[in-house]
Design a protein around this motif. Structure first.
Motif, PDB file in Angstrom:
ATOM      1  N   ILE A   1       2.566  12.526  -4.612  1.00 33.35           N
ATOM      2  CA  ILE A   1       2.989  11.135  -4.776  1.00 33.35           C
ATOM      3  C   ILE A   1       2.581  10.317  -3.562  1.00 33.35           C
ATOM      4  O   ILE A   1       2.094   9.190  -3.671  1.00 33.35           O
ATOM      5  CB  ILE A   1       4.524  11.069  -4.986  1.00 33.35           C
ATOM      6  CG1 ILE A   1       4.860  11.760  -6.314  1.00 33.35           C
ATOM      7  CG2 ILE A   1       5.021   9.635  -4.988  1.00 33.35           C
ATOM      8  CD1 ILE A   1       6.326  11.866  -6.598  1.00 33.35           C
ATOM      9  N   GLU A   2       2.731  10.953  -2.391  1.00 31.58           N
ATOM     10  CA  GLU A   2       2.354  10.274  -1.169  1.00 31.58           C
ATOM     11  C   GLU A   2       0.860   9.933  -1.194  1.00 31.58           C
ATOM     12  O   GLU A   2       0.459   8.819  -0.874  1.00 31.58           O
ATOM     13  CB  GLU A   2       2.638  11.196   0.013  1.00 31.58           C
ATOM     14  CG  GLU A   2       3.386  10.536   1.145  1.00 31.58           C
ATOM     15  CD  GLU A   2       3.902  11.600   2.096  1.00 31.58           C
ATOM     16  OE1 GLU A   2       3.060  12.206   2.776  1.00 31.58           O
ATOM     17  OE2 GLU A   2       5.116  11.830   2.116  1.00 31.58           O
ATOM     18  N   ALA A   3       0.056  10.927  -1.605  1.00 31.04           N
ATOM     19  CA  ALA A   3      -1.391  10.713  -1.634  1.00 31.04           C
ATOM     20  C   ALA A   3      -1.747   9.592  -2.600  1.00 31.04           C
ATOM     21  O   ALA A   3      -2.565   8.722  -2.306  1.00 31.04           O
ATOM     22  CB  ALA A   3      -2.099  12.000  -2.033  1.00 31.04           C
ATOM     23  N   LEU A   4      -1.070   9.613  -3.759  1.00 34.21           N
ATOM     24  CA  LEU A   4      -1.310   8.585  -4.767  1.00 34.21           C
ATOM     25  C   LEU A   4      -0.934   7.218  -4.213  1.00 34.21           C
ATOM     26  O   LEU A   4      -1.647   6.236  -4.362  1.00 34.21           O
ATOM     27  CB  LEU A   4      -0.487   8.911  -6.016  1.00 34.21           C
ATOM     28  CG  LEU A   4      -1.051   8.411  -7.336  1.00 34.21           C
ATOM     29  CD1 LEU A   4      -2.324   9.150  -7.652  1.00 34.21           C
ATOM     30  CD2 LEU A   4      -0.026   8.590  -8.434  1.00 34.21           C
TER      31      LEU A   4
ATOM     32  N   ALA B   1      -3.341   4.044  -3.607  1.00 33.46           N
ATOM     33  CA  ALA B   1      -3.084   2.739  -4.217  1.00 33.46           C
ATOM     34  C   ALA B   1      -3.037   1.660  -3.152  1.00 33.46           C
ATOM     35  O   ALA B   1      -3.600   0.570  -3.295  1.00 33.46           O
ATOM     36  CB  ALA B   1      -1.767   2.784  -4.991  1.00 33.46           C
ATOM     37  N   LEU B   2      -2.401   2.003  -2.026  1.00 33.25           N
ATOM     38  CA  LEU B   2      -2.256   1.043  -0.939  1.00 33.25           C
ATOM     39  C   LEU B   2      -3.630   0.646  -0.391  1.00 33.25           C
ATOM     40  O   LEU B   2      -3.912  -0.532  -0.162  1.00 33.25           O
ATOM     41  CB  LEU B   2      -1.410   1.653   0.172  1.00 33.25           C
ATOM     42  CG  LEU B   2      -0.701   0.652   1.073  1.00 33.25           C
ATOM     43  CD1 LEU B   2       0.352  -0.104   0.294  1.00 33.25           C
ATOM     44  CD2 LEU B   2      -0.070   1.366   2.262  1.00 33.25           C
ATOM     45  N   SER B   3      -4.488   1.658  -0.203  1.00 37.24           N
ATOM     46  CA  SER B   3      -5.800   1.340   0.365  1.00 37.24           C
ATOM     47  C   SER B   3      -6.625   0.538  -0.634  1.00 37.24           C
ATOM     48  O   SER B   3      -7.449  -0.285  -0.252  1.00 37.24           O
ATOM     49  CB  SER B   3      -6.523   2.611   0.803  1.00 37.24           C
ATOM     50  OG  SER B   3      -6.844   3.387  -0.310  1.00 37.24           O
ATOM     51  N   LEU B   4      -6.388   0.783  -1.933  1.00 38.41           N
ATOM     52  CA  LEU B   4      -7.092   0.003  -2.954  1.00 38.41           C
ATOM     53  C   LEU B   4      -6.665  -1.461  -2.882  1.00 38.41           C
ATOM     54  O   LEU B   4      -7.498  -2.370  -2.924  1.00 38.41           O
ATOM     55  CB  LEU B   4      -6.776   0.587  -4.334  1.00 38.41           C
ATOM     56  CG  LEU B   4      -7.783   0.299  -5.432  1.00 38.41           C
ATOM     57  CD1 LEU B   4      -9.087   1.003  -5.136  1.00 38.41           C
ATOM     58  CD2 LEU B   4      -7.238   0.719  -6.778  1.00 38.41           C
ATOM     59  N   VAL B   5      -5.352  -1.669  -2.757  1.00 38.55           N
ATOM     60  CA  VAL B   5      -4.832  -3.038  -2.662  1.00 38.55           C
ATOM     61  C   VAL B   5      -5.404  -3.719  -1.414  1.00 38.55           C
ATOM     62  O   VAL B   5      -5.853  -4.862  -1.445  1.00 38.55           O
ATOM     63  CB  VAL B   5      -3.289  -3.024  -2.616  1.00 38.55           C
ATOM     64  CG1 VAL B   5      -2.756  -4.406  -2.262  1.00 38.55           C
ATOM     65  CG2 VAL B   5      -2.731  -2.567  -3.949  1.00 38.55           C
ATOM     66  N   ARG B   6      -5.407  -2.955  -0.299  1.00 42.17           N
ATOM     67  CA  ARG B   6      -5.906  -3.518   0.945  1.00 42.17           C
ATOM     68  C   ARG B   6      -7.380  -3.904   0.812  1.00 42.17           C
ATOM     69  O   ARG B   6      -7.797  -4.970   1.252  1.00 42.17           O
ATOM     70  CB  ARG B   6      -5.739  -2.499   2.071  1.00 42.17           C
ATOM     71  CG  ARG B   6      -4.876  -3.064   3.186  1.00 42.17           C
ATOM     72  CD  ARG B   6      -4.784  -2.075   4.326  1.00 42.17           C
ATOM     73  NE  ARG B   6      -3.442  -1.552   4.446  1.00 42.17           N
ATOM     74  CZ  ARG B   6      -3.153  -0.278   4.695  1.00 42.17           C
ATOM     75  NH1 ARG B   6      -4.116   0.599   4.819  1.00 42.17           N
ATOM     76  NH2 ARG B   6      -1.900   0.090   4.804  1.00 42.17           N
ATOM     77  N   ALA B   7      -8.153  -3.023   0.157  1.00 39.04           N
ATOM     78  CA  ALA B   7      -9.569  -3.322  -0.046  1.00 39.04           C
ATOM     79  C   ALA B   7      -9.726  -4.563  -0.905  1.00 39.04           C
ATOM     80  O   ALA B   7     -10.586  -5.405  -0.647  1.00 39.04           O
ATOM     81  CB  ALA B   7     -10.271  -2.127  -0.690  1.00 39.04           C
TER      82      ALA B   7
END
Lengths: 266, 278, 258
Positions: free
Chosen positions: B5-8, B12-18
């Motif tokens: 879950i942490e990895a997911l 997701a967070l890095s996708l949003v940041r990108a």
């Protein structure tokens, strides 16, 4: 003219979980030359980038010419950066421009573009003569040797008569004769413009002949600062060992790996 | 499990940041284009001539690199596609009705409202997207971007804006060229493989203004998306040669996928706006 | 101008020749020779199969879904105009299975896997790791290139099969959502009008596409020169060469197999 050229106070910087700088403080008066030494990956280059605002610190304050640069927007940093000249460790020459165009670049982009083409051409030609590259104007940077690239980098860093010049490893990868030539050139330049200089080098002997003072970076902070001429006899044992290259001493140069290397040598 | 879950979550967070960063690059580019226009107005006649002429020659260089140098590539790939599509369509029609009279006009409708701009853009995303990311990415890892910033230059204004303008213009030109080549290649195939009369094939009567509007809108959308995505990937390059390789790969995937998604959005909206009467 | 064209033609000829030579080396390495050591490095092959297949599933699935959806959108006006709901599945399915599916999936595969492979190989080349292998008397073609070629061909075929199915689902979803075509109508429209050969036509073209992508990505990876700039240029050249060869192969294979 009372405020220093650079004032760094309590600056912290980390990349992810890797600490690079841990509460660095450093002042540099105008017109002086400071050398920065320290083991590999001790954060010397990062410090230089922080001074120019190319990287932002996690915590702490940085002032250059009395101007705070932490948290400033990229657009607002432009005028300040034009007063700073920087020689990058790997030259960072523009590979799509010729030698002449590389050196002219800061003049064309700087000072709100008020210089005429003739003035720019004159100053570029003078600078290229000074660094001994007259005749190579039309070459692309890929055709140059390492020493020539360094000299183009120096010409580009100093062409706009920057008030603060930062040299990141001006002599790395060069033979001793070229090294001496480069340092002579840097000294002559500084004497002419009276600029403030911050220089990084692993070649302590050559650096000591150029700068007034040397600061030693170790374990993410400045642990020693003193006159360059007597650096080999500094009161700090760490510095003495680093400068002389002694194997015995308090310096743990590259962590545990190095220690086991020491053992295997013995 | 909690690791998963942490990895997911971090993915997701890095996708949003990108995504946020990509949006910022886009906004800065538009702002850069605007600045470029206003600068031209007040700089006329005095000062800054060297900089301005450099900016113009850079734009010309990019127009050439993105447009002219893609011509052969576009002609070959879209020509082959045009032939294949006509061939497959005729083959299938021959199986069912044997009436080829509508092939040309319907193919033209499809080319103009979709295949022409979209396939040209897919090809450009490959060639130009990878090129932009490779160029800007290697400048990033060799610190040339930092050297630009040291001269008080905004990397987006200096590097992405000219590519953005050039790509917008050239996308339109190349899509016209690509569509024409596709249609012509289709006509040749129909004539020589199925004996369709060119006069029946090259029938322009089904084309309506709304098809042309869709053509232009798609070109503009793709032309804007490709340099932004690719430039963004290039600016994010880190490390050394491996970083440049990664950036280039990401640019090809990112810009191709952007083209496909934009195509879907625009085609669906067009269908919806016209009530299916396209 | 003319000398420019000549130089460009020479360069292209040189690269095509290089790719053909490398193909020859790969094919020779594929023939097992007794006593010449391991035929193919099993671990390297397995690693590449996993990496190339697994990691490109998301992008292929997304692309395929949109490809199917797009073809359905293009069929939309006909459906609305003539009320031909029964033919929509046939039209979209035919285009997807024979052309759009395999081509788009191959293009995305070339971007995801081919470009990545070029980046990896060229980084190894510029950091002199290939010379390191040669110094150990290991043939880089046999050790690095052959497993990658096999993995890419196998994985593109597998991904095309998956992608075709996903694309049909995408077409069905859009048909239902935008054109009000029932799933059952769609199903019978596809099953009644399309032959298994339409599906196989796309799959066997993907074998050729996979081989072309593999050869050009490996060729530009092992012949790269000059640091970070060279790596970027190599990746760029590899994806362009892949795209051109996909289109040309598609053209020839379609004619040959009609």
């Amino acid at each position: 003219m009372t405020e220093p050229a650079i004032r760094i106070s309590e600056v912290h910087k980390a990349y992810g979980s890797r600490r690079v700088l841990d509460g660095i403080s450093l002042d540099l008066a105008r017109g002086t030359k400071l050398g920065l030494i320290g083991p590999a990956a001790s954060g010397k280059s990062v410090l230089c980038k922080l001074v120019c605002g190319l990287e932002q610190p996690d915590r702490g304050e940085i002032e250059v010419f009395g101007e705070r640069i932490v948290g400033k927007r990229e657009v607002d940093l432009g005028p300040l950066r034009r007063r700073i000249g920087m020689l990058f460790q790997n030259y960072a020459l523009f590979d799509f421009l010729t030698v002449e165009q590389n050196v002219a670049f800061p003049l064309e982009q700087g000072a709100a573009g008020t210089l005429s083409a003739e003035t720019i051409a004159e100053r570029v030609a003078a600078r290229l003569r000074a660094v001994g590259l007259a005749g190579s104007e039309a070459k692309l940077t890929a055709e140059l040797s390492g020493g020539m690239k360094k000299r183009v980098g120096i010409a580009r860093a100093t062409v706009a008569d920057a008030e603060l010049v930062i040299y990141d490893e001006p002599s790395a990868g060069l033979d001793p004769v070229t090294t001496q030539k480069i340092y002579d050139l840097l000294s002559a330049d500084q004497a002419r413009t009276g600029a403030t200089v911050l220089a990084i080098s692993s070649d302590v002997a050559a650096l000591a002949g150029f700068v007034d003072e040397i600061a030693f970076l170790y374990d993410h902070r400045v642990v020693y600062r003193g006159p360059a001429a007597t650096i080999a006899d500094a009161p700090n044992a760490l510095v003495r060992q680093f400068v002389r290259g002694d194997l015995e001493g308090p310096l743990d140069q590259a962590g545990p790996g190095m220690a086991s290397l020491d053992r295997s040598i013995k | 499990m909690s690791n998963r879950i942490e990895a997911l979550g971090s993915a997701a967070l890095s996708l949003v940041r990108a995504g946020v960063e990509l949006w910022r690059v886009y906004v800065s580019t538009i702002a850069g284009v605007m600045r470029g226009f206003s600068r031209r107005k007040d700089r006329r006649g005095h000062g800054g001539r060297a900089r301005q002429s450099r900016a113009q020659s850079e734009l010309v260089r990019q127009l050439h690199a993105i447009g002219n140098k893609s011509i052969v590539f576009i002609v070959i790939t879209l020509g082959a596609l045009g032939m294949v599509m006509t061939y497959q369509a005729c083959l299938q029609l021959g199986r069912v009705t044997g009436d080829y009279s509508q092939v040309g006009s319907q193919l033209l409708r499809l080319i103009i409202s979709d295949f022409g701009p979209t396939l040209t853009a897919m090809m450009l995303a490959t060639r130009v997207g990878a090129g932009i990311a490779a160029e800007i990415g290697s400048m990033k890892v060799t610190e040339q971007i930092d050297a630009l910033r040291m001269s008080g230059v905004l990397p987006i204004d200096y590097l992405i804006v000219p590519r953005f303008i050039a790509c917008l213009v050239m996308m339109l030109m190349l899509a016209v060229l690509g569509s024409a080549v596709m249609y012509a290649a289709g006509g040749l195939t129909a004539k020589y493989s199925f004996g369709v009369n060119p006069n029946t094939f090259f029938d322009l009567s089904f084309i309506r203004p709304r098809h042309l509007v869709l053509f232009v809108v798609k070109c503009l959308a793709y032309g804007a998306a490709i340099p932004i995505v690719a430039g963004f990937c290039g600016l994010r390059a880190r490390g050394s040669s491996e970083g440049v390789g990664w950036a280039t790969t990401a640019a090809v995937i990112g810009s191709s996928f952007a083209v496909i998604v934009l195509d879907f959005i625009l085609s669906a909206s067009a269908l919806w706006l016209t009530g299916g009467d396209l | 101008m003319i000398s420019g064209i000549g130089a460009a033609a020479l360069r292209i000829a040189q690269e095509v020749g290089g790719i053909v030579l490398l193909t020859g080396q790969v094919l020779r390495a594929l023939v097992p020779r007794p006593g010449a050591g391991a035929w193919i490095d099993g671990r390297e092959l397995w690693k590449n199969l996993y990496k190339m297949g697994n990691r490109s599933v998301p992008i292929v699935v997304l692309t395929a879904f949109f490809a199917g959806a797009l073809m359905m959108l293009q069929a939309g006006p006909f459906v609305k105009k003539f009320g031909a709901t029964g033919l929509a599945g046939w039209g979209a399915g035919y285009a997807v299975l024979r052309e759009i599916g395999p081509i788009l999936i191959a293009l995305m595969f070339s971007g995801r896997v081919g470009a990545n492979n070029t980046a990896e190989l060229s980084t190894m080349t510029v950091t002199e790791q290939l010379d390191g292998l040669r110094a150990l008397a290991i043939d880089p073609v046999r050790f690095l290139v052959v497993p990658r070629v096999i993995a890419m061909v196998a994985m593109l075929v597998a991904l095309t099969v998956i992608g075709d199915l996903v694309a049909l689902v995408g077409a069905a979803v859009v048909g239902k959502a935008m054109l009000e075509i029932d799933f059952s109508t769609m199903y019978y429209s596809i099953v009644d009008n399309l032959k298994p050969y339409d599906f196989l036509h796309g799959v066997y073209k993907s074998i050729a596409f996979g081989f072309a992508i593999a050869m050009s990505s490996c060729y530009f990876g092992v012949t790269v020169r000059g640091g970070a700039v060279g790596v970027g240029k190599a990746v760029n050249a590899a994806v362009v060469a892949s795209a051109v060869s996909i289109m040309l192969l598609d053209f020839f294979l379609t004619y040959l197999s009609a």
